[in-house]
Design an enzyme around this catalytic site. Structure first.
Site, PDB file in Angstrom:
ATOM      1  N   SER A 103       0.829  -1.208   0.000  1.00 50.04           N
ATOM      2  CA  SER A 103       0.000   0.000   0.000  1.00 50.04           C
ATOM      3  C   SER A 103       0.864   1.257   0.000  1.00 50.04           C
ATOM      4  O   SER A 103       1.974   1.262   0.554  1.00 50.04           O
ATOM      5  CB  SER A 103      -0.865  -0.002   1.256  1.00 50.04           C
ATOM      6  OG  SER A 103      -1.423   1.262   1.487  1.00 50.04           O
TER       7      SER A 103
ATOM      8  N   TYR B  86      -1.744  -1.428  11.053  1.00 52.68           N
ATOM      9  CA  TYR B  86      -2.034  -1.871   9.680  1.00 52.68           C
ATOM     10  C   TYR B  86      -0.877  -1.493   8.752  1.00 52.68           C
ATOM     11  O   TYR B  86      -0.354  -2.319   8.009  1.00 52.68           O
ATOM     12  CB  TYR B  86      -3.347  -1.235   9.193  1.00 52.68           C
ATOM     13  CG  TYR B  86      -3.487  -1.192   7.693  1.00 52.68           C
ATOM     14  CD1 TYR B  86      -3.876  -2.315   6.976  1.00 52.68           C
ATOM     15  CD2 TYR B  86      -3.209  -0.014   6.978  1.00 52.68           C
ATOM     16  CE1 TYR B  86      -3.977  -2.280   5.599  1.00 52.68           C
ATOM     17  CE2 TYR B  86      -3.314   0.029   5.604  1.00 52.68           C
ATOM     18  CZ  TYR B  86      -3.693  -1.100   4.904  1.00 52.68           C
ATOM     19  OH  TYR B  86      -3.779  -1.050   3.553  1.00 52.68           O
TER      20      TYR B  86
ATOM     21  N   LYS C  49       2.123  -3.750   6.565  1.00 53.00           N
ATOM     22  CA  LYS C  49       2.467  -3.653   5.136  1.00 53.00           C
ATOM     23  C   LYS C  49       3.979  -3.513   4.984  1.00 53.00           C
ATOM     24  O   LYS C  49       4.601  -4.159   4.144  1.00 53.00           O
ATOM     25  CB  LYS C  49       1.736  -2.468   4.480  1.00 53.00           C
ATOM     26  CG  LYS C  49       0.235  -2.659   4.352  1.00 53.00           C
ATOM     27  CD  LYS C  49      -0.126  -3.802   3.409  1.00 53.00           C
ATOM     28  CE  LYS C  49      -1.600  -4.117   3.363  1.00 53.00           C
ATOM     29  NZ  LYS C  49      -1.925  -5.401   2.750  1.00 53.00           N
TER      30      LYS C  49
END
Ligand code: UD1
Length: 351
Positions: free
Chosen positions: A127, A152, A156
Protein backbone atom coordinates in the site's frame (compact mmCIF):
# COMPACT_ATOMS: atom_id res chain seq x y z
CA UNK A 1 0.07 -25.50 -20.25
CA UNK A 2 -1.84 -22.81 -18.39
CA UNK A 3 -0.04 -21.40 -15.35
CA UNK A 4 -1.79 -21.65 -12.01
CA UNK A 5 -2.12 -18.72 -9.62
CA UNK A 6 -3.20 -19.09 -6.00
CA UNK A 7 -5.16 -16.00 -4.95
CA UNK A 8 -5.43 -15.74 -1.17
CA UNK A 9 -8.27 -13.44 -0.22
CA UNK A 10 -9.63 -14.10 -3.69
CA UNK A 11 -13.29 -13.65 -2.71
CA UNK A 12 -12.69 -10.09 -1.54
CA UNK A 13 -12.87 -6.75 -3.30
CA UNK A 14 -9.55 -6.61 -5.13
CA UNK A 15 -9.04 -10.39 -5.20
CA UNK A 16 -12.26 -10.98 -7.11
CA UNK A 17 -11.36 -8.42 -9.78
CA UNK A 18 -7.89 -9.92 -10.11
CA UNK A 19 -9.34 -13.42 -10.47
CA UNK A 20 -11.51 -12.21 -13.37
CA UNK A 21 -8.56 -10.59 -15.16
CA UNK A 22 -6.28 -13.60 -14.64
CA UNK A 23 -8.86 -15.99 -16.06
CA UNK A 24 -9.39 -13.60 -18.97
CA UNK A 25 -5.69 -13.94 -19.77
CA UNK A 26 -5.73 -17.74 -19.69
CA UNK A 27 -4.47 -18.39 -16.16
CA UNK A 28 -5.92 -21.08 -13.93
CA UNK A 29 -6.87 -19.60 -10.56
CA UNK A 30 -7.24 -21.29 -7.18
CA UNK A 31 -9.08 -19.09 -4.71
CA UNK A 32 -8.47 -19.34 -0.96
CA UNK A 33 -10.44 -17.20 1.45
CA UNK A 34 -11.51 -17.52 5.09
CA UNK A 35 -14.59 -15.37 4.38
CA UNK A 36 -13.87 -13.23 7.43
CA UNK A 37 -14.61 -9.99 5.60
CA UNK A 38 -16.80 -11.05 2.67
CA UNK A 39 -19.56 -13.41 1.63
CA UNK A 40 -19.92 -15.39 -1.59
CA UNK A 41 -21.45 -12.45 -3.53
CA UNK A 42 -18.24 -11.56 -5.33
CA UNK A 43 -17.13 -15.14 -5.94
CA UNK A 44 -20.52 -15.86 -7.54
CA UNK A 45 -20.08 -12.68 -9.60
CA UNK A 46 -16.65 -13.87 -10.75
CA UNK A 47 -18.17 -17.15 -11.94
CA UNK A 48 -20.84 -15.29 -13.91
CA UNK A 49 -18.42 -12.84 -15.53
CA UNK A 50 -15.92 -15.53 -16.52
CA UNK A 51 -18.51 -18.17 -17.39
CA UNK A 52 -16.47 -20.54 -15.25
CA UNK A 53 -18.37 -22.58 -12.71
CA UNK A 54 -15.37 -24.72 -11.86
CA UNK A 55 -12.94 -22.25 -10.25
CA UNK A 56 -11.46 -24.11 -7.27
CA UNK A 57 -12.47 -22.43 -4.02
CA UNK A 58 -11.01 -23.33 -0.63
CA UNK A 59 -12.41 -21.82 2.52
CA UNK A 60 -9.21 -21.79 4.55
CA UNK A 61 -7.45 -19.39 6.85
CA UNK A 62 -3.88 -18.71 5.74
CA UNK A 63 -2.92 -18.52 9.43
CA UNK A 64 -3.41 -22.30 9.36
CA UNK A 65 -0.05 -23.46 7.99
CA UNK A 66 -1.20 -27.04 7.40
CA UNK A 67 -4.10 -25.84 5.27
CA UNK A 68 -1.72 -23.66 3.23
CA UNK A 69 0.71 -26.55 2.78
CA UNK A 70 -2.11 -28.80 1.62
CA UNK A 71 -2.96 -26.31 -1.15
CA UNK A 72 0.62 -26.36 -2.37
CA UNK A 73 0.54 -30.18 -2.34
CA UNK A 74 -2.76 -30.33 -4.23
CA UNK A 75 -1.89 -27.85 -7.00
CA UNK A 76 1.23 -27.02 -8.96
CA UNK A 77 1.24 -23.35 -8.09
CA UNK A 78 3.28 -21.05 -10.33
CA UNK A 79 2.50 -17.82 -8.46
CA UNK A 80 0.69 -16.68 -5.35
CA UNK A 81 -1.05 -13.33 -4.99
CA UNK A 82 -1.49 -12.66 -1.30
CA UNK A 83 -4.45 -10.43 -0.45
CA UNK A 84 -5.64 -12.20 2.68
CA UNK A 85 -5.24 -9.51 5.35
CA UNK A 86 -7.15 -7.17 7.64
CA UNK A 87 -7.25 -3.64 6.27
CA UNK A 88 -9.06 -1.20 8.55
CA UNK A 89 -6.61 1.42 9.80
CA UNK A 90 -8.64 2.49 12.87
CA UNK A 91 -9.40 -1.08 13.92
CA UNK A 92 -5.70 -1.90 13.73
CA UNK A 93 -4.95 0.85 16.25
CA UNK A 94 -7.54 -0.61 18.64
CA UNK A 95 -6.59 -4.27 18.02
CA UNK A 96 -2.89 -4.34 17.17
CA UNK A 97 -2.30 -7.96 18.17
CA UNK A 98 -5.13 -9.15 15.97
CA UNK A 99 -3.58 -7.27 13.04
CA UNK A 100 -0.02 -8.39 13.65
CA UNK A 101 -1.03 -12.02 14.14
CA UNK A 102 -3.33 -12.20 11.15
CA UNK A 103 -1.37 -10.17 8.60
CA UNK A 104 2.09 -11.45 9.49
CA UNK A 105 1.38 -15.11 10.27
CA UNK A 106 -0.70 -15.65 7.14
CA UNK A 107 2.04 -14.22 4.93
CA UNK A 108 4.80 -16.16 6.70
CA UNK A 109 2.82 -19.37 6.11
CA UNK A 110 2.48 -18.56 2.42
CA UNK A 111 6.20 -17.83 2.13
CA UNK A 112 7.18 -20.97 4.03
CA UNK A 113 5.09 -23.09 1.70
CA UNK A 114 6.47 -21.23 -1.32
CA UNK A 115 10.04 -21.95 -0.21
CA UNK A 116 9.56 -25.50 1.06
CA UNK A 117 7.47 -26.78 -1.84
CA UNK A 118 10.07 -26.20 -4.53
CA UNK A 119 9.98 -22.39 -4.83
CA UNK A 120 7.36 -20.00 -6.14
CA UNK A 121 6.64 -16.46 -7.31
CA UNK A 122 4.92 -14.33 -4.70
CA UNK A 123 3.06 -11.08 -5.29
CA UNK A 124 2.36 -9.08 -2.14
CA UNK A 125 -0.49 -6.63 -1.91
CA UNK A 126 1.16 -3.56 -0.37
CA UNK A 127 0.00 0.00 0.00
CA UNK A 128 0.99 3.62 -0.52
CA UNK A 129 0.52 3.87 3.23
CA UNK A 130 4.20 2.81 3.51
CA UNK A 131 5.22 6.31 2.29
CA UNK A 132 3.36 8.16 5.06
CA UNK A 133 3.38 11.96 4.66
CA UNK A 134 6.02 12.13 1.92
CA UNK A 135 7.99 15.35 1.58
CA UNK A 136 8.38 15.18 -2.19
CA UNK A 137 5.46 14.37 -4.49
CA UNK A 138 4.75 12.36 -6.51
CA UNK A 139 6.37 9.42 -4.74
CA UNK A 140 8.60 7.01 -6.61
CA UNK A 141 9.48 3.52 -5.43
CA UNK A 142 12.71 5.01 -4.06
CA UNK A 143 10.94 7.56 -1.89
CA UNK A 144 11.90 6.59 1.66
CA UNK A 145 9.25 4.79 3.64
CA UNK A 146 8.32 6.68 6.80
CA UNK A 147 7.46 5.19 10.18
CA UNK A 148 3.85 4.07 10.02
CA UNK A 149 1.16 5.64 12.14
CA UNK A 150 -0.87 2.43 12.44
CA UNK A 151 -0.34 -1.29 13.06
CA UNK A 152 -2.03 -1.87 9.68
CA UNK A 153 0.62 0.25 7.97
CA UNK A 154 3.33 -1.49 9.98
CA UNK A 155 2.17 -4.87 8.74
CA UNK A 156 2.47 -3.65 5.14
CA UNK A 157 6.04 -2.47 5.73
CA UNK A 158 6.96 -5.63 7.64
CA UNK A 159 5.52 -7.95 5.00
CA UNK A 160 7.46 -6.11 2.28
CA UNK A 161 10.65 -6.63 4.30
CA UNK A 162 9.89 -10.28 5.03
CA UNK A 163 9.36 -10.92 1.32
CA UNK A 164 12.62 -9.12 0.42
CA UNK A 165 14.55 -11.15 3.00
CA UNK A 166 13.10 -14.47 1.89
CA UNK A 167 13.92 -13.69 -1.74
CA UNK A 168 17.49 -12.88 -0.72
CA UNK A 169 17.87 -15.98 1.45
CA UNK A 170 16.46 -18.42 -1.11
CA UNK A 171 18.25 -17.06 -4.19
CA UNK A 172 20.86 -19.84 -4.12
CA UNK A 173 18.48 -22.73 -3.42
CA UNK A 174 18.81 -25.61 -5.85
CA UNK A 175 15.69 -27.58 -5.05
CA UNK A 176 17.42 -29.98 -2.64
CA UNK A 177 14.91 -31.21 -0.03
CA UNK A 178 12.23 -29.27 -1.89
CA UNK A 179 13.82 -25.93 -0.95
CA UNK A 180 13.32 -23.65 -3.92
CA UNK A 181 13.79 -20.05 -4.96
CA UNK A 182 11.22 -17.44 -3.98
CA UNK A 183 10.85 -14.39 -6.18
CA UNK A 184 8.69 -11.49 -5.14
CA UNK A 185 6.92 -8.37 -6.29
CA UNK A 186 5.27 -5.87 -3.96
CA UNK A 187 2.61 -3.70 -5.57
CA UNK A 188 1.98 -0.49 -3.66
CA UNK A 189 -1.63 0.46 -4.33
CA UNK A 190 -2.81 4.02 -4.04
CA UNK A 191 -6.58 4.36 -3.44
CA UNK A 192 -8.48 1.54 -5.20
CA UNK A 193 -12.06 2.49 -6.09
CA UNK A 194 -14.85 1.48 -8.45
CA UNK A 195 -16.26 -1.81 -9.60
CA UNK A 196 -16.33 -4.16 -12.57
CA UNK A 197 -18.26 -2.73 -15.57
CA UNK A 198 -20.71 -5.66 -15.30
CA UNK A 199 -21.67 -4.43 -11.78
CA UNK A 200 -21.48 -8.07 -10.67
CA UNK A 201 -18.51 -7.56 -8.36
CA UNK A 202 -17.40 -4.59 -6.26
CA UNK A 203 -16.57 -3.41 -2.78
CA UNK A 204 -18.71 -4.85 0.02
CA UNK A 205 -17.81 -3.04 3.23
CA UNK A 206 -19.12 -4.51 6.46
CA UNK A 207 -20.81 -1.96 8.68
CA UNK A 208 -20.02 1.74 8.29
CA UNK A 209 -17.47 2.19 5.50
CA UNK A 210 -14.14 3.78 6.42
CA UNK A 211 -13.22 4.58 2.85
CA UNK A 212 -14.48 7.50 0.85
CA UNK A 213 -16.15 5.99 -2.21
CA UNK A 214 -18.30 3.35 -0.47
CA UNK A 215 -19.40 6.09 1.92
CA UNK A 216 -20.34 8.28 -1.05
CA UNK A 217 -22.33 5.56 -2.80
CA UNK A 218 -24.09 4.51 0.42
CA UNK A 219 -25.04 8.13 1.06
CA UNK A 220 -26.32 8.51 -2.49
CA UNK A 221 -28.51 5.42 -2.15
CA UNK A 222 -29.86 6.57 1.22
CA UNK A 223 -28.13 4.08 3.51
CA UNK A 224 -26.20 6.93 5.15
CA UNK A 225 -27.60 10.34 5.83
CA UNK A 226 -24.65 12.55 5.07
CA UNK A 227 -21.05 12.27 3.93
CA UNK A 228 -18.54 13.98 6.20
CA UNK A 229 -15.63 15.46 4.28
CA UNK A 230 -12.73 15.32 6.69
CA UNK A 231 -11.07 18.74 6.61
CA UNK A 232 -11.34 21.64 4.18
CA UNK A 233 -8.48 23.64 5.66
CA UNK A 234 -5.55 21.72 4.19
CA UNK A 235 -3.08 23.80 2.20
CA UNK A 236 -4.42 22.44 -1.12
CA UNK A 237 -6.34 24.32 -3.81
CA UNK A 238 -9.81 23.58 -2.41
CA UNK A 239 -8.69 22.75 1.13
CA UNK A 240 -9.41 19.00 0.94
CA UNK A 241 -6.92 16.11 0.81
CA UNK A 242 -5.35 14.87 -2.41
CA UNK A 243 -5.24 11.18 -3.32
CA UNK A 244 -4.49 9.04 -6.35
CA UNK A 245 -7.68 7.05 -6.99
CA UNK A 246 -6.97 3.94 -9.03
CA UNK A 247 -9.73 2.03 -10.76
CA UNK A 248 -9.99 -1.51 -9.40
CA UNK A 249 -10.07 -3.09 -12.88
CA UNK A 250 -6.94 -1.16 -13.88
CA UNK A 251 -5.39 -2.28 -10.60
CA UNK A 252 -6.33 -5.88 -11.36
CA UNK A 253 -4.64 -5.61 -14.77
CA UNK A 254 -1.44 -4.46 -13.05
CA UNK A 255 -1.50 -7.75 -11.12
CA UNK A 256 -1.78 -9.75 -14.33
CA UNK A 257 1.16 -7.80 -15.79
CA UNK A 258 3.22 -8.45 -12.65
CA UNK A 259 2.36 -12.15 -12.53
CA UNK A 260 3.24 -12.54 -16.22
CA UNK A 261 6.58 -10.83 -15.58
CA UNK A 262 7.29 -13.33 -12.81
CA UNK A 263 6.16 -16.55 -14.46
CA UNK A 264 7.74 -15.66 -17.81
CA UNK A 265 11.10 -15.00 -16.13
CA UNK A 266 11.27 -11.31 -17.05
CA UNK A 267 12.10 -9.93 -13.60
CA UNK A 268 15.26 -7.85 -13.44
CA UNK A 269 15.77 -8.56 -9.75
CA UNK A 270 14.46 -11.23 -7.40
CA UNK A 271 12.45 -8.65 -5.46
CA UNK A 272 10.78 -5.71 -7.17
CA UNK A 273 8.42 -2.96 -6.09
CA UNK A 274 5.95 -1.03 -8.23
CA UNK A 275 3.62 1.86 -7.49
CA UNK A 276 0.14 1.24 -8.84
CA UNK A 277 -1.73 4.48 -9.27
CA UNK A 278 -2.78 6.89 -11.99
CA UNK A 279 -0.19 9.59 -11.31
CA UNK A 280 -3.00 12.17 -10.99
CA UNK A 281 -3.91 13.83 -7.69
CA UNK A 282 -7.64 14.34 -7.15
CA UNK A 283 -9.07 16.19 -4.15
CA UNK A 284 -11.87 14.80 -2.01
CA UNK A 285 -14.06 17.69 -3.08
CA UNK A 286 -13.28 17.10 -6.77
CA UNK A 287 -14.14 13.44 -6.38
CA UNK A 288 -17.47 14.21 -4.72
CA UNK A 289 -18.31 16.72 -7.47
CA UNK A 290 -17.29 14.32 -10.22
CA UNK A 291 -19.52 11.65 -8.64
CA UNK A 292 -22.47 14.05 -8.64
CA UNK A 293 -21.88 15.17 -12.22
CA UNK A 294 -21.31 11.81 -13.86
CA UNK A 295 -24.27 10.19 -12.10
CA UNK A 296 -26.56 13.23 -12.33
CA UNK A 297 -27.38 13.45 -8.62
CA UNK A 298 -26.79 15.63 -5.58
CA UNK A 299 -24.99 14.26 -2.58
CA UNK A 300 -25.69 15.31 0.97
CA UNK A 301 -22.30 16.25 2.43
CA UNK A 302 -20.77 18.54 5.01
CA UNK A 303 -17.27 19.63 5.93
CA UNK A 304 -16.07 18.47 9.33
CA UNK A 305 -12.75 18.40 11.20
CA UNK A 306 -9.75 16.61 9.80
CA UNK A 307 -9.55 12.87 10.47
CA UNK A 308 -6.57 12.05 12.70
CA UNK A 309 -3.88 10.11 10.85
CA UNK A 310 -4.80 11.37 7.35
CA UNK A 311 -1.96 12.64 5.19
CA UNK A 312 -2.61 15.84 3.26
CA UNK A 313 -1.53 14.58 -0.14
CA UNK A 314 -0.14 11.50 -1.81
CA UNK A 315 0.04 10.45 -5.42
CA UNK A 316 2.20 8.13 -7.46
CA UNK A 317 4.95 8.48 -9.95
CA UNK A 318 3.97 5.51 -12.11
CA UNK A 319 6.89 5.61 -14.55
CA UNK A 320 8.37 2.33 -13.35
CA UNK A 321 5.12 0.36 -13.66
CA UNK A 322 4.41 1.99 -17.03
CA UNK A 323 7.82 1.07 -18.42
CA UNK A 324 8.61 -2.23 -16.73
CA UNK A 325 5.16 -3.79 -16.47
CA UNK A 326 3.92 -2.24 -19.72
CA UNK A 327 0.87 -1.21 -17.73
CA UNK A 328 -0.98 2.07 -17.44
CA UNK A 329 -4.23 3.08 -15.75
CA UNK A 330 -6.85 3.55 -18.45
CA UNK A 331 -10.28 4.25 -16.98
CA UNK A 332 -11.16 7.86 -16.21
CA UNK A 333 -12.22 8.80 -12.72
CA UNK A 334 -15.72 9.50 -14.12
CA UNK A 335 -16.02 5.99 -15.58
CA UNK A 336 -14.83 4.57 -12.28
CA UNK A 337 -17.31 6.59 -10.24
CA UNK A 338 -20.13 5.54 -12.59
CA UNK A 339 -19.13 1.91 -12.03
CA UNK A 340 -19.12 2.38 -8.24
CA UNK A 341 -22.65 3.79 -8.43
CA UNK A 342 -23.85 0.99 -10.74
CA UNK A 343 -22.53 -1.54 -8.20
CA UNK A 344 -24.30 0.15 -5.28
CA UNK A 345 -27.55 0.12 -7.27
CA UNK A 346 -27.00 -3.54 -8.17
CA UNK A 347 -26.62 -4.35 -4.46
CA UNK A 348 -29.84 -2.48 -3.67
CA UNK A 349 -31.70 -4.50 -6.33
CA UNK A 350 -30.57 -7.76 -4.70
CA UNK A 351 -32.36 -6.89 -1.45
C1 UD1 B 1 -6.69 4.31 3.59
C2 UD1 B 1 -5.41 3.78 4.15
C3 UD1 B 1 -4.67 3.07 3.04
C4 UD1 B 1 -5.54 1.99 2.45
C5 UD1 B 1 -6.80 2.63 1.92
C6 UD1 B 1 -7.75 1.63 1.31
C7 UD1 B 1 -3.78 4.91 5.61
C8 UD1 B 1 -3.29 6.22 6.09
N1 UD1 B 1 -4.70 4.93 4.66
O1 UD1 B 1 -6.33 5.33 2.66
O2 UD1 B 1 -3.50 2.50 3.53
O3 UD1 B 1 -4.86 1.33 1.42
O4 UD1 B 1 -7.46 3.31 3.00
O5 UD1 B 1 -8.30 0.79 2.26
O6 UD1 B 1 -3.35 3.91 6.06
N2 UD1 B 1 -12.65 10.85 3.50
C9 UD1 B 1 -13.67 11.72 3.82
N3 UD1 B 1 -14.82 11.19 4.33
C10 UD1 B 1 -15.01 9.86 4.53
C11 UD1 B 1 -13.95 8.97 4.20
C12 UD1 B 1 -12.79 9.51 3.70
O7 UD1 B 1 -13.55 12.94 3.67
O8 UD1 B 1 -16.07 9.45 5.01
C13 UD1 B 1 -11.40 11.38 2.92
C14 UD1 B 1 -10.16 11.10 3.76
O9 UD1 B 1 -9.95 12.12 4.69
C15 UD1 B 1 -9.08 11.04 2.68
C16 UD1 B 1 -9.82 10.52 1.43
O10 UD1 B 1 -11.20 10.74 1.70
O11 UD1 B 1 -8.62 12.33 2.41
C17 UD1 B 1 -9.60 9.06 1.18
O12 UD1 B 1 -9.87 8.35 2.38
P1 UD1 B 1 -9.95 6.75 2.42
O13 UD1 B 1 -10.82 6.25 1.33
O14 UD1 B 1 -10.28 6.35 3.81
O15 UD1 B 1 -8.48 6.29 2.04
P2 UD1 B 1 -7.07 6.73 2.68
O16 UD1 B 1 -7.22 7.19 4.08
O17 UD1 B 1 -6.37 7.61 1.72
Amino acid sequence: MAKTVLVSGGAGYIGSHVTVELIGKGYEVVVADNMSNCDLTCFEGVKKITGRDDIPFHQIDCCDSEAVNRLFDEYKIDAVIHFAAFKAVGESVAEPLMYYRNNLVSFINILEAAKNKGGCNVLFSSSATVYGEAEVLPVTENTPRLPSTSPYGNTKQMCEDILRDVVFATAGNDGADGQGVVKGIALRYFNPIGAHPSALIGELPRGVPNNLVPFITQTAIGKRECLSIFGNDYPTEDGTCLRDYIDVVDLAKAHVAAVSRMVEGRMKEGYEIFNVGTGRPVSVYELVTAFENVNGLKLNYKFVDRRPGDVMAIWADTTLANEELGWKAERTVEETLASAWAWEKHLAEQK
